[in-house]
Design an enzyme around this catalytic site. Structure first.
Site, PDB file in Angstrom:
ATOM      1  NE  ARG A   1      -3.901  -2.153   0.267  1.00 53.41           N
ATOM      2  CZ  ARG A   1      -3.856  -3.393  -0.220  1.00 53.41           C
ATOM      3  NH1 ARG A   1      -2.796  -3.763  -0.949  1.00 53.41           N
ATOM      4  NH2 ARG A   1      -4.815  -4.247  -0.014  1.00 53.41           N
TER       5      ARG A   1
ATOM      6  CB  CYS B   1      -9.157  -2.823   4.443  1.00 55.77           C
ATOM      7  SG  CYS B   1      -9.789  -4.441   3.983  1.00 55.77           S
TER       8      CYS B   1
ATOM      9  CD  GLU C   1      -5.657  -0.200   2.912  1.00 56.85           C
ATOM     10  OE1 GLU C   1      -5.718   0.502   1.877  1.00 56.85           O
ATOM     11  OE2 GLU C   1      -6.353  -1.193   3.104  1.00 56.85           O
TER      12      GLU C   1
HETATM   13  N1  EPU Z   1     -11.404 -12.843   8.380  1.00 53.97           N
HETATM   14  C1  EPU Z   1     -12.150 -13.113   9.486  1.00 53.97           C
HETATM   15  N2  EPU Z   1     -13.118 -12.224   9.863  1.00 53.97           N
HETATM   16  C2  EPU Z   1     -13.343 -11.092   9.163  1.00 53.97           C
HETATM   17  C3  EPU Z   1     -12.568 -10.803   8.021  1.00 53.97           C
HETATM   18  C4  EPU Z   1     -11.589 -11.711   7.650  1.00 53.97           C
HETATM   19  O1  EPU Z   1     -11.963 -14.140  10.152  1.00 53.97           O
HETATM   20  O2  EPU Z   1     -14.238 -10.318   9.576  1.00 53.97           O
HETATM   21  C5  EPU Z   1     -10.386 -13.830   7.963  1.00 53.97           C
HETATM   22  C6  EPU Z   1     -10.782 -14.483   6.638  1.00 53.97           C
HETATM   23  O3  EPU Z   1     -11.615 -15.581   6.877  1.00 53.97           O
HETATM   24  C7  EPU Z   1      -9.446 -14.896   6.072  1.00 53.97           C
HETATM   25  C8  EPU Z   1      -8.498 -13.810   6.583  1.00 53.97           C
HETATM   26  O4  EPU Z   1      -9.162 -13.182   7.683  1.00 53.97           O
HETATM   27  O5  EPU Z   1      -9.027 -16.124   6.607  1.00 53.97           O
HETATM   28  C9  EPU Z   1      -8.171 -12.773   5.504  1.00 53.97           C
HETATM   29  O6  EPU Z   1      -9.385 -12.144   5.094  1.00 53.97           O
HETATM   30  P1  EPU Z   1      -9.639 -11.644   3.578  1.00 53.97           P
HETATM   31  O7  EPU Z   1      -9.406 -12.776   2.634  1.00 53.97           O
HETATM   32  O8  EPU Z   1     -10.926 -10.943   3.571  1.00 53.97           O
HETATM   33  O9  EPU Z   1      -8.466 -10.664   3.292  1.00 53.97           O
HETATM   34  P2  EPU Z   1      -7.966  -9.408   4.120  1.00 53.97           P
HETATM   35  O10 EPU Z   1      -6.545  -9.669   4.467  1.00 53.97           O
HETATM   36  O11 EPU Z   1      -8.891  -9.032   5.212  1.00 53.97           O
HETATM   37  C10 EPU Z   1      -7.032  -8.129   2.011  1.00 53.97           C
HETATM   38  C11 EPU Z   1      -6.997  -6.663   1.660  1.00 53.97           C
HETATM   39  C12 EPU Z   1      -8.293  -6.284   0.942  1.00 53.97           C
HETATM   40  C13 EPU Z   1      -8.493  -7.179  -0.269  1.00 53.97           C
HETATM   41  C14 EPU Z   1      -8.550  -8.631   0.225  1.00 53.97           C
HETATM   42  C15 EPU Z   1      -8.774  -9.636  -0.892  1.00 53.97           C
HETATM   43  C16 EPU Z   1      -5.759  -5.360   3.314  1.00 53.97           C
HETATM   44  C17 EPU Z   1      -5.863  -4.537   4.554  1.00 53.97           C
HETATM   45  N3  EPU Z   1      -6.904  -5.868   2.865  1.00 53.97           N
HETATM   46  O12 EPU Z   1      -8.057  -8.260   2.999  1.00 53.97           O
HETATM   47  O13 EPU Z   1      -8.122  -4.950   0.486  1.00 53.97           O
HETATM   48  O14 EPU Z   1      -9.713  -6.840  -0.926  1.00 53.97           O
HETATM   49  O15 EPU Z   1      -7.292  -8.938   0.875  1.00 53.97           O
HETATM   50  O16 EPU Z   1      -7.664  -9.742  -1.683  1.00 53.97           O
HETATM   51  O17 EPU Z   1      -4.668  -5.525   2.768  1.00 53.97           O
HETATM   52  C18 EPU Z   1      -8.463  -2.626   0.923  1.00 53.97           C
HETATM   53  O18 EPU Z   1      -7.259  -2.502   0.751  1.00 53.97           O
HETATM   54  O19 EPU Z   1      -9.204  -1.656   1.164  1.00 53.97           O
HETATM   55  C19 EPU Z   1      -9.027  -3.969   0.867  1.00 53.97           C
HETATM   56  C20 EPU Z   1     -10.293  -4.189   1.127  1.00 53.97           C
END
Ligand code: EPU
Length: 310
Positions: free
Chosen positions: A175, A225, A295
């Protein structure tokens, strides 16, 4: 890097006392004392130079999908990029060079790509905001980040010049894009290097990325996020396991779908969002000992509130 100098332009694109809430996806933000909406490269150059000659900083607003702007009046000048919008492509064998003005929606670049079978931006399906915002934040998903597809960026510089940067001379982090750290410059045009592929393959890859987003509250008013993922973990998982889902402050609520999203569900203010974010930060710190950093980009928010654990 190639440099050229700037001409002078009239101030026809300057407005005063503009409500910023209309320009942010959260729908919050106070009033800008002055907002510039340059429509082309020359107007952008002159804007940047003039603001900095008056010893002021500025804040660049694209799609407003990743920002938290404070509720009161804001002295910092704003540069809104969305009047600089448009795309053109050059094809050389299987290589496609897609030029996007900074205020172009990233979704428009994706639609054009999928219609033509151009591969390289599939990972970005569903990312809101403008192309300029996406490169400044190096937006991404688990399968890629915007910087990987950038061939070059043309920027308007503090001294009024226009500079062309090769994607390879830019340092891309999580980011983060080295061009838009503390430097006072604004992206004007971004060129993506894409490849000709099968239309169905591009469409299928984008659908796979979109399907993953069903866990995100895409139809609510959010800013994506809120917190960065700490190294090796997920902020969403930590927030969820700390019991943050459904917590509220005023009109702001932690999404029940994904705990790293805060929804404006009832005319919330920036103060509501900050208060909720600091409660979330405290819970995660207490339960896991982990520190969460924003973020989202902030403006007009005091440093202590950015790190508060309330
Ligand atoms: N999870 C939970 N509870 C929740 C949310 C997530 O247990 O409420 C768990 C999921 O089950 C999974 C893990 O956390 O095992 C990761 O969750 P997810 O796949 O949703 O990915 P993330 O790391 O939360 C990142 C990016 C998103 C992007 C997604 C998909 C960041 C901060 N976030 O989310 O980007 O859309 O991967 O690739 O890097 C953004 O930057 O605004 C954003 C939304």
């Amino acid at each position: 890097m190639k440099r050229s100098s700037s001409p002078e332009m009239p101030d026809s694109f300057v407005r005063n006392n503009i409500s910023l809430a209309q320009y942010t996806t959260w729908g919050v933000g106070g009033a800008a004392g002055i907002l510039f909406s340059p429509r082309n490269r020359d107007e952008l150059s002159v804007t940047v130079k003039r603001i900095l000659e008056e010893d002021k900083g500025f804040f660049v607003l694209g799609g407003g999908s990743n920002v938290l702007i404070s509720d009161g009046d804001i002295e910092t000048p704003f540069i809104l990029t969305t009047e600089m919008s448009g795309m053109s492509a050059r094809v050389s064998g299987n290589d496609i060079f897609l030029d996007c003005l900074a205020g172009t929606r990233l979704s428009s670049a994706l639609s054009l790509s999928v219609r033509n079978g151009w591969s390289g931006l599939e990972f970005a399906a569903g990312i809101p905001g403008t192309v300029g915002g996406a490169v400044a934040c190096n937006s991404g998903a688990s399968s890629g980040y915007v910087g990987q597809a950038v061939q070059k960026i043309v920027t308007a510089e503090a001294d009024g010049s226009v500079v062309e940067w090769s994607g390879r001379e830019i340092d891309w982090g999580y980011r983060r894009c080295s061009l838009f750290g503390d430097e006072m410059r604004v992206a004007y045009k971004i060129t993506f290097a894409l490849r000709l592929s099968e239309k169905n393959d591009v469409a299928r890859a984008m659908k796979t990325v979109m399907d993953k987003r069903t866990s995100q509250p895409v139809s609510s008013r959010t800013a994506g996020c809120v917190f960065k993922n700490p190294p090796g973990d997920s902020a969403g998982r930590l927030l969820d396991a700390s019991g943050c889902k459904g917590m509220t402050a005023g009109g702001a609520r932690v999404s029940e779908a994904h705990a790293n999203f805060i929804e404006n569900y009832g005319n919330c203010t920036a103060a509501d969002i900050l208060s909720l974010a600091s409660s979330c930060r405290r819970r995660v710190r207490e339960k896991f000992g982990a520190a969460l950093d924003f973020e989202i980009r902030t403006l007009g928010i005091p440093e202590e509130a950015i790190h508060a654990q309330g």
